[in-house]
Design an enzyme around this catalytic site. Structure first.
Site, short mmCIF file in Angstrom:
data_model
loop_
_atom_site.label_atom_id
_atom_site.label_comp_id
_atom_site.label_asym_id
_atom_site.label_seq_id
_atom_site.Cartn_x
_atom_site.Cartn_y
_atom_site.Cartn_z
N GLU A 102 0.88 -1.25 0.02
CA GLU A 102 0.05 -0.01 -0.12
C GLU A 102 1.04 1.28 -0.09
OE1 GLU A 102 -3.14 -0.54 -0.40
OE2 GLU A 102 -3.14 2.05 -0.34
N CYS B 100 4.38 -2.06 -8.46
CA CYS B 100 3.16 -1.72 -7.95
C CYS B 100 3.16 -0.55 -7.01
CB CYS B 100 2.43 -2.91 -7.44
SG CYS B 100 0.61 -2.73 -7.46
N ARG C 25 -3.43 5.56 -9.59
CA ARG C 25 -3.60 4.47 -8.61
C ARG C 25 -4.95 3.62 -8.75
NH1 ARG C 25 -3.05 6.40 -2.61
NH2 ARG C 25 -3.29 4.20 -2.42
N ILE D 285 -2.21 -6.45 -9.48
CA ILE D 285 -3.27 -6.39 -8.28
C ILE D 285 -3.56 -5.13 -7.68
CG2 ILE D 285 -3.59 -7.38 -5.75
CD1 ILE D 285 -1.32 -9.63 -6.54
N ARG D 286 -4.68 -4.78 -7.82
CA ARG D 286 -4.99 -3.27 -7.69
C ARG D 286 -4.00 -2.36 -8.15
NH1 ARG D 286 -6.67 -6.25 -3.30
NH2 ARG D 286 -4.80 -5.72 -2.11
N HIS E 128 3.34 -7.56 -10.78
CA HIS E 128 4.24 -8.28 -9.59
C HIS E 128 5.04 -9.48 -10.17
CE1 HIS E 128 2.25 -6.49 -6.12
NE2 HIS E 128 1.23 -6.29 -6.83
N GLU F 75 7.29 -10.95 -8.92
CA GLU F 75 7.91 -11.73 -7.39
C GLU F 75 6.85 -12.87 -7.50
OE1 GLU F 75 6.64 -8.49 -7.59
OE2 GLU F 75 5.27 -8.45 -5.85
N1 GLN Z 1 -3.43 -0.21 -4.88
C1 GLN Z 1 -1.96 -0.06 -4.13
C2 GLN Z 1 -1.41 1.39 -3.76
O1 GLN Z 1 -2.24 2.16 -4.46
C3 GLN Z 1 -1.34 -0.89 -4.90
C4 GLN Z 1 -1.42 -2.42 -4.80
C5 GLN Z 1 -0.23 -3.18 -4.84
O2 GLN Z 1 0.94 -3.01 -4.47
N2 GLN Z 1 -0.53 -4.56 -5.06
O3 GLN Z 1 -0.58 1.62 -3.12
#
Ligand code: GLN
Length: 188
Positions: free
Chosen positions: A47, A77, A103, A133-134, A170, A172
């Site tokens: 995050e 990310c 984001r 992922i997001r 990602h 990893e």
């Molecule tokens: N949505 C997260 C952000 O805004 C990032 C998500 C992630 O690192 N998988 O920081």
């Protein structure tokens, strides 16, 4: 090769496992002095607001900016967001890469997805299977920054600026070591 992974929040353990697999020496970075003697640093997903807040609390902001002047840093990310100059929100950013990110660009409907990307820079081995992922989108690159990979619709999901690297996805979380290998060549 000695590579640090910022280990204050997010999926740093997966990066460390991949780096070990490639024979690199790894260091968990939590304090400014942990940056001493590193050839490169990975900032993991997680995050970005939390990573930024903790980096401020741990006195890491200026040491990380200085590190990025001369050595390789790769943000995945949330890490890519943290490396950017502009995330269209008020949150602590390193501002090292001349990229603007959006984001959570894929919205709630598409929390996570996977896509095969053509990434010529990675060389042989076929399409790169990327896990999102997001994820953020890299809205624009400026100055010395260059796009490295895009989705079929043209939206940028990886960029490079000299020794600095940003990916929306990602590597990893896959078994494909090509991106980590590529980062090791930037750190060398
Ligand atoms: N949505 C997260 C952000 O805004 C990032 C998500 C992630 O690192 N998988 O920081």
């Amino acid at each position: 090769m000695k590579i640090g992974v910022l280990a204050i929040q997010g999926d740093f353990a997966e990066h460390i496992a991949m780096l070990k697999r490639l024979g690199a020496e790894t260091v968990e970075v939590r304090l400014p002095r942990h940056l001493d003697g590193l050839d490169g640093l990975i900032i993991p997903g997680g995050e970005s607001t939390t990573i930024g807040k903790l980096a401020v609390d741990f006195g890491l902001m200026e040491p990380l900016r200085e590190f990025g002047q001369t050595r390789a840093i790769w943000g995945t990310c949330a890490g890519a967001i943290f490396l950017s100059k502009d995330a269209r929100r008020n949150q602590p950013l390193l501002g090292l890469m001349d990229i603007t990110v959006q984001r959570n660009a894929f919205g709630r409907q598409v929390d996570s997805f996977e896509a095969d990307l053509d990434i010529p820079e990675l060389g042989e081995g076929g399409p790169y299977h990327a896990v999102f992922i997001r994820a953020p989108i890299i809205e624009s690159v400026a100055g010395e920054a260059r796009p490295l990979a895009a989705l079929p619709d043209g939206r940028i999901v990886a960029a490079r600026q000299g020794r600095l690297l940003a990916t929306s996805f990602h590597p990893e979380l896959t078994q494909d070591p090509r991106f980590h290998q590529y980062f090791l060549t930037l750190a060398r």
